[in-house]
Design a protein around this motif. Structure first.
Motif, PDB file in Angstrom:
ATOM      1  N   VAL A 246       0.763  -1.354   0.189  1.00  0.00           N
ATOM      2  CA  VAL A 246      -0.012   0.176   0.085  1.00  0.00           C
ATOM      3  C   VAL A 246       0.896   1.340   0.108  1.00  0.00           C
ATOM      4  O   VAL A 246       0.470   2.449  -0.438  1.00  0.00           O
ATOM      5  N   ASP A 247       2.205   1.323   0.335  1.00  0.00           N
ATOM      6  CA  ASP A 247       2.938   2.436   0.624  1.00  0.00           C
ATOM      7  C   ASP A 247       3.338   3.043  -0.752  1.00  0.00           C
ATOM      8  O   ASP A 247       3.773   2.105  -1.729  1.00  0.00           O
ATOM      9  N   THR A 248       3.551   4.207  -0.795  1.00  0.00           N
ATOM     10  CA  THR A 248       4.085   5.103  -1.960  1.00  0.00           C
ATOM     11  C   THR A 248       2.875   5.230  -3.004  1.00  0.00           C
ATOM     12  O   THR A 248       2.364   3.999  -3.189  1.00  0.00           O
ATOM     13  N   GLU A 249       3.015   6.197  -3.837  1.00  0.00           N
ATOM     14  CA  GLU A 249       1.802   6.193  -4.826  1.00  0.00           C
ATOM     15  C   GLU A 249       2.009   5.185  -6.165  1.00  0.00           C
ATOM     16  O   GLU A 249       1.001   4.727  -6.576  1.00  0.00           O
ATOM     17  N   ASP A 250       3.126   5.171  -6.540  1.00  0.00           N
ATOM     18  CA  ASP A 250       3.405   4.415  -7.766  1.00  0.00           C
ATOM     19  C   ASP A 250       4.181   3.109  -7.829  1.00  0.00           C
ATOM     20  O   ASP A 250       4.679   2.559  -8.775  1.00  0.00           O
ATOM     21  N   THR A 251       4.743   2.655  -6.507  1.00  0.00           N
ATOM     22  CA  THR A 251       5.859   1.695  -6.439  1.00  0.00           C
ATOM     23  C   THR A 251       4.956   0.728  -5.618  1.00  0.00           C
ATOM     24  O   THR A 251       4.232   0.838  -4.820  1.00  0.00           O
ATOM     25  N   SER A 252       5.374  -0.511  -6.005  1.00  0.00           N
ATOM     26  CA  SER A 252       4.779  -1.836  -5.463  1.00  0.00           C
ATOM     27  C   SER A 252       5.856  -2.604  -4.629  1.00  0.00           C
ATOM     28  O   SER A 252       6.825  -2.179  -4.516  1.00  0.00           O
ATOM     29  N   ALA A 253       5.371  -3.639  -4.011  1.00  0.00           N
ATOM     30  CA  ALA A 253       6.235  -4.475  -3.252  1.00  0.00           C
ATOM     31  C   ALA A 253       5.628  -5.955  -3.037  1.00  0.00           C
ATOM     32  O   ALA A 253       4.487  -6.016  -2.709  1.00  0.00           O
ATOM     33  N   TYR A 254       6.475  -6.942  -3.377  1.00  0.00           N
ATOM     34  CA  TYR A 254       5.985  -8.317  -3.464  1.00  0.00           C
ATOM     35  C   TYR A 254       7.200  -9.186  -3.798  1.00  0.00           C
ATOM     36  O   TYR A 254       8.102  -8.679  -4.035  1.00  0.00           O
ATOM     37  N   ALA A 255       6.990 -10.595  -3.658  1.00  0.00           N
ATOM     38  CA  ALA A 255       8.211 -11.209  -3.781  1.00  0.00           C
ATOM     39  C   ALA A 255       7.660 -12.681  -4.285  1.00  0.00           C
ATOM     40  O   ALA A 255       6.576 -13.325  -4.162  1.00  0.00           O
ATOM     41  N   ILE A 256       8.830 -13.400  -4.758  1.00  0.00           N
ATOM     42  CA  ILE A 256       8.672 -14.975  -5.197  1.00  0.00           C
ATOM     43  C   ILE A 256       9.849 -15.409  -4.265  1.00  0.00           C
ATOM     44  O   ILE A 256      10.992 -15.113  -4.375  1.00  0.00           O
ATOM     45  N   VAL A 257       9.469 -16.466  -3.666  1.00  0.00           N
ATOM     46  CA  VAL A 257      10.239 -17.349  -2.926  1.00  0.00           C
ATOM     47  C   VAL A 257      10.755 -18.560  -3.300  1.00  0.00           C
ATOM     48  O   VAL A 257       9.834 -19.437  -3.734  1.00  0.00           O
ATOM     49  N   SER A 258      11.958 -18.848  -3.864  1.00  0.00           N
ATOM     50  CA  SER A 258      12.647 -20.306  -4.370  1.00  0.00           C
ATOM     51  C   SER A 258      13.035 -20.922  -3.295  1.00  0.00           C
ATOM     52  O   SER A 258      13.752 -20.620  -2.535  1.00  0.00           O
ATOM     53  N   VAL A 259      12.151 -22.101  -2.946  1.00  0.00           N
ATOM     54  CA  VAL A 259      12.663 -23.146  -1.940  1.00  0.00           C
ATOM     55  C   VAL A 259      13.710 -24.260  -2.508  1.00  0.00           C
ATOM     56  O   VAL A 259      13.304 -24.962  -3.141  1.00  0.00           O
ATOM     57  N   CYS A 260      15.012 -24.143  -2.173  1.00  0.00           N
ATOM     58  CA  CYS A 260      15.921 -25.061  -2.714  1.00  0.00           C
ATOM     59  C   CYS A 260      16.459 -26.092  -1.606  1.00  0.00           C
ATOM     60  O   CYS A 260      16.346 -25.674  -0.136  1.00  0.00           O
ATOM     61  N   THR A 273      13.080  -6.191  -0.815  1.00  0.00           N
ATOM     62  CA  THR A 273      14.507  -6.746  -1.263  1.00  0.00           C
ATOM     63  C   THR A 273      14.660  -8.062  -1.642  1.00  0.00           C
ATOM     64  O   THR A 273      14.030  -8.828  -1.011  1.00  0.00           O
ATOM     65  N   SER A 274      15.693  -8.429  -2.436  1.00  0.00           N
ATOM     66  CA  SER A 274      16.015  -9.747  -2.897  1.00  0.00           C
ATOM     67  C   SER A 274      16.905 -10.360  -1.845  1.00  0.00           C
ATOM     68  O   SER A 274      18.047  -9.463  -1.417  1.00  0.00           O
TER      69      SER A 274
END
Length: 280
Positions: A246-260, A273-274
């Motif tokens: 929800v934060d900032t007008e035009d940037t997003s935040a989400y992730a994909i987690v690879s389980v190795c 952050t990666s």
């Protein structure tokens, strides 16, 4: 040669949608979250994912917000899991008891297994001043916890935090033992952080942290709630606080987690952050 992933999953924290004007003080844009969610789901649909989890605060407030945000998830081609956050209970009192059902959750806390991993999803709102109905003793229990934290000089005795009750704590302890007996590694998920020390941590974060420390097979604890994000390592467990969508007008935040076999690989999108987290 790094090992290929056993599976991957998507993570969203705090979309916090509502048809509201921006909160410029907190730099939150709740109305923009529908478009951010659509874009995240488009990205998730390009990948082979086992599931996508939303770590709570699906809405900012108002029951009708669910009517707008939940249909967006229908475009997701993967299995979806939800956790609930404090904002998901910012609804009229008559709706408090039916929030999990509205989101399609089988129960407020649950677990599932996948390729040698046990995922444990907690209900961090159980003891709070917002989720239980008015007059419920759990509201007073939350106030007592907040007061004790305040007296101790802790940062997290805040009304926007919650705790898990004794029954859920015992369930968690039993699930951790069950996973160990099955030879499974564990990833715990909650809306509320428990480490590092922060004003957003669960009201009983110390108790949870102590329990997790007893179990070497708990590889990670994933949460949202603190929109700035956070990260720490305690007793060999990684504590990853994902940033608020929800934060900032035009940037997003989400992730994909690879389980190795030997690591968790977090690929961050937008402000997220990666990280590469080596497993013991």
């Amino acid at each position: 040669m790094p090992s290929a992933p056993l599976f991957r999953f998507g993570v969203i924290a705090d979309p916090q949608y509502a048809d509201l004007a921006p909160n410029l003080t907190l730099n939150r844009y709740p109305a923009n979250s529908l478009d951010k969610l659509r874009a995240a789901i488009e990205e998730f649909n390009r990948h082979d994912l086992a599931f996508v989890v939303t770590l709570g605060d699906i809405i900012d407030r108002e029951w009708k917000s669910f009517d707008a945000v939940l249909p967006v998830y229908q475009a997701l081609r993967h299995r979806k899991h939800f956790l609930l956050g404090n904002h998901d209970f910012a609804v009229a009192p008559q709706h408090l008891g039916t929030v999990p059902a509205r989101v399609g959750m089988p129960s407020p806390y649950y677990d599932f297994s996948l390729s040698g991993y046990r995922f444990i999803a907690l209900d961090g709102n159980e003891i709070s001043v917002f989720a239980p109905p008015e007059g419920d003793p759990r509201r007073q229990e939350a106030k007592d916890l907040m007061k004790a934290l305040e007296i101790a000089g802790a940062l997290n005795g805040q009304r926007w935090n919650g705790a898990i009750g004794d029954t859920q704590y015992d369930w968690l302890a039993a699930k951790l033992k069950e996973a160990k007996a099955a030879g499974e590694k564990v990833i715990v998920m909650n809306h509320y952080p428990v480490f590092p020390e922060n004003g957003h941590n669960a009201l009983n974060s110390d108790r949870l942290l102590a329990l997790l420390a007893e179990h070497g097979h708990v590889v990670a604890y994933l949460n949202g709630h603190n929109h700035a994000g956070n990260f720490g390592v305690s007793d060999g467990t990684y504590f990853v606080n994902f940033k608020g969508m929800v934060d900032t007008e035009d940037t997003s935040a989400y992730a994909i987690v690879s389980v190795c076999e030997d690591r968790l690989e977090i690929s961050g999108f937008g402000r997220e952050t990666s990280r590469t987290l080596a497993l013991r």
